[in-house]
Design a protein around this motif. Structure first.
Motif, PDB file in Angstrom:
ATOM      1  N   VAL A  32       0.650  -1.025   0.206  1.00  0.00           N
ATOM      2  CA  VAL A  32       0.174  -0.110  -0.078  1.00  0.00           C
ATOM      3  C   VAL A  32       1.148   1.079  -0.091  1.00  0.00           C
ATOM      4  O   VAL A  32       1.870   1.340   0.791  1.00  0.00           O
ATOM      5  CB  VAL A  32      -0.946   0.219   1.168  1.00  0.00           C
ATOM      6  N   HIS A  33       0.480   2.307  -0.785  1.00  0.00           N
ATOM      7  CA  HIS A  33       1.110   3.910  -1.181  1.00  0.00           C
ATOM      8  C   HIS A  33       0.534   4.784  -0.355  1.00  0.00           C
ATOM      9  O   HIS A  33       1.329   5.297  -0.045  1.00  0.00           O
ATOM     10  CB  HIS A  33       1.766   3.182  -2.123  1.00  0.00           C
ATOM     11  N   TYR A  35      -3.287   5.677   2.198  1.00  0.00           N
ATOM     12  CA  TYR A  35      -4.925   5.711   1.237  1.00  0.00           C
ATOM     13  C   TYR A  35      -5.647   6.295   2.119  1.00  0.00           C
ATOM     14  O   TYR A  35      -5.246   7.144   3.451  1.00  0.00           O
ATOM     15  CB  TYR A  35      -5.293   4.588   1.669  1.00  0.00           C
ATOM     16  N   ARG A  45      -9.967   6.322  -0.093  1.00  0.00           N
ATOM     17  CA  ARG A  45      -9.594   5.314  -1.477  1.00  0.00           C
ATOM     18  C   ARG A  45      -8.182   5.115  -0.570  1.00  0.00           C
ATOM     19  O   ARG A  45      -8.099   4.981   0.639  1.00  0.00           O
ATOM     20  CB  ARG A  45      -9.369   6.038  -2.805  1.00  0.00           C
ATOM     21  N   GLU A  47      -4.454   2.733  -2.104  1.00  0.00           N
ATOM     22  CA  GLU A  47      -3.779   2.684  -3.608  1.00  0.00           C
ATOM     23  C   GLU A  47      -2.123   1.937  -3.416  1.00  0.00           C
ATOM     24  O   GLU A  47      -1.252   2.297  -2.341  1.00  0.00           O
ATOM     25  CB  GLU A  47      -3.383   4.210  -4.531  1.00  0.00           C
ATOM     26  N   VAL A  56      -0.438  -1.443 -10.765  1.00  0.00           N
ATOM     27  CA  VAL A  56      -0.582  -1.055  -9.744  1.00  0.00           C
ATOM     28  C   VAL A  56      -2.638  -1.215  -9.410  1.00  0.00           C
ATOM     29  O   VAL A  56      -2.705  -0.589 -10.534  1.00  0.00           O
ATOM     30  CB  VAL A  56      -0.002   1.098 -10.029  1.00  0.00           C
ATOM     31  N   TRP A  57      -3.075  -0.039  -8.655  1.00  0.00           N
ATOM     32  CA  TRP A  57      -4.151  -0.258  -8.647  1.00  0.00           C
ATOM     33  C   TRP A  57      -4.215   0.784  -7.177  1.00  0.00           C
ATOM     34  O   TRP A  57      -3.619   1.299  -7.008  1.00  0.00           O
ATOM     35  CB  TRP A  57      -4.534  -1.673  -7.756  1.00  0.00           C
ATOM     36  N   THR A  58      -6.089   1.246  -7.393  1.00  0.00           N
ATOM     37  CA  THR A  58      -6.603   1.803  -6.385  1.00  0.00           C
ATOM     38  C   THR A  58      -7.715   1.937  -7.246  1.00  0.00           C
ATOM     39  O   THR A  58      -8.551   0.981  -7.575  1.00  0.00           O
ATOM     40  CB  THR A  58      -5.948   3.288  -7.721  1.00  0.00           C
ATOM     41  N   ASN A  60     -11.639   2.284  -4.351  1.00  0.00           N
ATOM     42  CA  ASN A  60     -12.632   3.632  -3.617  1.00  0.00           C
ATOM     43  C   ASN A  60     -13.793   2.785  -2.686  1.00  0.00           C
ATOM     44  O   ASN A  60     -13.495   1.400  -2.849  1.00  0.00           O
ATOM     45  CB  ASN A  60     -13.129   4.597  -4.446  1.00  0.00           C
ATOM     46  N   ASP A  63     -15.585   0.304  -5.586  1.00  0.00           N
ATOM     47  CA  ASP A  63     -15.195  -0.968  -6.063  1.00  0.00           C
ATOM     48  C   ASP A  63     -15.445  -1.848  -4.816  1.00  0.00           C
ATOM     49  O   ASP A  63     -15.474  -3.056  -5.077  1.00  0.00           O
ATOM     50  CB  ASP A  63     -13.654  -0.495  -6.076  1.00  0.00           C
ATOM     51  N   ALA A 136      -9.369  -4.577  -5.934  1.00  0.00           N
ATOM     52  CA  ALA A 136      -7.749  -4.260  -6.534  1.00  0.00           C
ATOM     53  C   ALA A 136      -7.443  -4.378  -8.117  1.00  0.00           C
ATOM     54  O   ALA A 136      -6.787  -4.296  -8.851  1.00  0.00           O
ATOM     55  CB  ALA A 136      -6.880  -4.338  -4.664  1.00  0.00           C
TER      56      ALA A 136
END
Length: 142
Positions: A32-33, A35, A45, A47, A56-58, A60, A63, A136
């Motif tokens: 996780v980068h 949130y 969210r 990411e 890479v995923w993002t 919310n 989703d 994700a």
């Protein structure tokens, strides 16, 4: 973390599923980068990156909610081939989420884990991780 106000039951549960997964349930396959877990529903969210394939995923709340719906409606279609070693996992997760939605539960800790083969904490983390993976990556990957 504060209890969200102004959230529908689905949004509140989605937020709690996200927070539960970010608190450790999903960290073995994802990095996780960043949130945002506080604020209006549309601001929540996360990411990051998939550790193995570097995608890479993002995600919310929409989703997460969509992943819950997909798990409830099609638990047999959400896993990557050979990804799930225990065939009881996805039906269990789907049934737990269906019951949560029917009861309008807002928190993962309120999910009934009486029939699980795991402790309550393990069960909650499993459910959150499965939802998070699907949201994700588009499939359950482990």
């Amino acid at each position: 973390m504060t209890e969200p106000t102004g959230y529908s039951p689905d949004q509140a549960l989605a937020r709690d599923l996200l927070v539960t997964s970010l608190s450790g349930a999903s960290l073995c396959w994802a990095r996780v980068h960043g949130y945002i877990a506080e604020g209006l529903p549309e601001e929540i969210r996360a990411e990051g990156i998939h550790i193995q394939d570097r995608s890479v995923w993002t995600i919310n709340l929409a989703d997460i909610t969509d992943a819950v719906t997909e798990l409830i409606e099609h638990p047999d279609l959400v896993a990557a081939p050979g990804a799930i070693s225990d065939g009881r996992t996805l039906p269990y997760v789907a049934a737990s989420l269906a019951a949560a939605r029917q009861q309008e539960l807002r928190r993962v800790v309120d999910l009934d884990t009486a029939d699980a083969d795991y402790s309550a904490t393990e069960s909650h983390e499993l459910i959150a991780d499965v939802v998070f993976q699907l949201a994700a990556t588009g499939e359950v990957v482990r």
